[in-house]
Design a protein around this motif. Structure first.
Motif, PDB file in Angstrom:
ATOM      1  N   TRP A  49      35.019  41.878  26.367  1.00 33.25           N
ATOM      2  CA  TRP A  49      34.056  42.028  28.058  1.00 33.25           C
ATOM      3  C   TRP A  49      32.561  41.945  27.100  1.00 33.25           C
ATOM      4  O   TRP A  49      32.252  41.996  25.946  1.00 33.25           O
ATOM      5  CB  TRP A  49      34.115  42.969  28.326  1.00 33.25           C
ATOM      6  N   LYS A  50      31.602  40.925  27.981  1.00 30.88           N
ATOM      7  CA  LYS A  50      30.149  40.825  27.865  1.00 30.88           C
ATOM      8  C   LYS A  50      29.672  41.862  28.936  1.00 30.88           C
ATOM      9  O   LYS A  50      29.678  41.934  29.928  1.00 30.88           O
ATOM     10  CB  LYS A  50      30.059  39.568  27.011  1.00 30.88           C
ATOM     11  N   SER A  51      28.078  41.822  27.901  1.00 31.29           N
ATOM     12  CA  SER A  51      27.599  42.427  28.957  1.00 31.29           C
ATOM     13  C   SER A  51      26.016  40.499  29.443  1.00 31.29           C
ATOM     14  O   SER A  51      26.343  40.182  28.727  1.00 31.29           O
ATOM     15  CB  SER A  51      26.398  43.522  28.261  1.00 31.29           C
ATOM     16  N   LEU A  52      25.957  41.116  30.738  1.00 25.82           N
ATOM     17  CA  LEU A  52      25.015  40.094  31.032  1.00 25.82           C
ATOM     18  C   LEU A  52      24.035  40.372  31.194  1.00 25.82           C
ATOM     19  O   LEU A  52      22.763  39.951  31.848  1.00 25.82           O
ATOM     20  CB  LEU A  52      25.252  39.864  32.093  1.00 25.82           C
ATOM     21  N   SER A  53      23.340  41.628  30.797  1.00 21.39           N
ATOM     22  CA  SER A  53      21.623  41.963  30.669  1.00 21.39           C
ATOM     23  C   SER A  53      20.901  41.300  30.104  1.00 21.39           C
ATOM     24  O   SER A  53      21.468  41.108  29.024  1.00 21.39           O
ATOM     25  CB  SER A  53      21.473  43.473  30.313  1.00 21.39           C
ATOM     26  N   THR A  54      20.066  41.221  30.115  1.00 19.44           N
ATOM     27  CA  THR A  54      18.639  40.714  29.835  1.00 19.44           C
ATOM     28  C   THR A  54      17.900  41.434  28.709  1.00 19.44           C
ATOM     29  O   THR A  54      17.054  41.096  28.217  1.00 19.44           O
ATOM     30  CB  THR A  54      18.264  39.576  30.252  1.00 19.44           C
TER      31      THR A  54
END
Length: 260
Positions: free
Chosen positions: A216-221
């Protein structure tokens, strides 16, 4: 190729939540996207949608498809709750609806590139073309907005990709299906009560960080978003606004500075 197919978006609400804030999701919806609404009002025996669900949206009667959810909530309704962090019953409806949606549609890889869970307290702003959204979301089998304490789960992407794990007997695995099965099991087995918090975001974060590393990956910037609201300051801020918590009342996030 799955990345050339549109996503399916699923959500859940009841009539009370529709009146409080869910109506904004329908009022602002981009009809280029297919939406299915899990609900628990009226009866779905004749496939009749509640009057508040638009005719263009799909609808699924949660008590009909997952009656075990209501047996679980009934047996856990008297557990002490000191805050939303420990209100497992409140958030269990989302868990079972998400499980059912992913379980039933993840196999439709010829129709959908992925399944998007979107909370009903979302207001649509100016969505991109479906293929652009898929390109943005599909950075891993599961993507969402992470935070140091636990992810924000108002939007979760689940890819319909099936990966070969044993070429000798043609065994394939879908990460999304594995995840929702694990999430549901945490509730059904009461394993959530071994954790510090029992709401879906905390449990989701625990499972992803301990059992799904690398998938999984985070989309947070940003690492620490203002108001603990990473979606509001992310690349998708001009596309939709997740009006979580106290933002539900006004239908907007003060952290979302997008002009769109």
């Amino acid at each position: 190729m799955s990345d050339t197919l549109p996503p399916l978006i699923i959500t859940s609400m009841n009539e009370r939540l529709y009146e409080a804030y869910g109506h904004r999701l329908f009022d602002t919806w981009d009809r280029r996207y297919e939406l299915i609404v899990y609900h628990e009002d009226y009866s779905d025996s004749a496939n009749h949608a509640p009057p508040y669900i638009p005719e263009w949206a799909g609808h699924i009667h949660t008590p009909t498809v997952v009656p075990e959810l209501y047996r679980w909530t009934e047996s856990h309704k008297d557990r002490p709750v000191t805050s939303y962090k420990h209100d497992a019953v409140r958030f269990s409806h989302k868990v079972w609806a998400m499980w059912h949606g992913v379980s039933n549609y993840v196999g439709w890889s010829g129709a959908y590139s992925g399944i998007v869970w979107m909370d009903a307290d979302t207001t649509i702003k100016q969505m991109p073309a479906p293929m652009e959204l898929v390109k943005y979301l599909d950075r891993a089998d599961i993507t969402l907005y992470d935070r140091p304490e636990h992810p924000e789960t108002g939007m979760i992407w689940f890819s319909t990709r099936h990966k070969e794990i044993n070429r000798y007997n043609s065994t394939y695995e879908n990460t999304a299906l594995h995840f929702v099965n694990t999430l549901r099991l945490y509730y059904e087995s009461d394993k959530i009560y071994q954790l510090k918090e029992q709401h879906d975001a905390y449990v989701t974060g625990h499972i992803l960080r301990t059992e799904f590393k690398g998938r999984w990956k985070s989309l947070s910037t940003v690492e620490r978003a203002p108001g603990r609201h990473p979606q509001a300051v992310s690349d998708s801020a001009s596309w939709w606004d997740h009006c979580k918590g106290p933002r539900k009342k006004q239908g907007a996030s003060i952290e979302n500075r997008s002009d769109s």
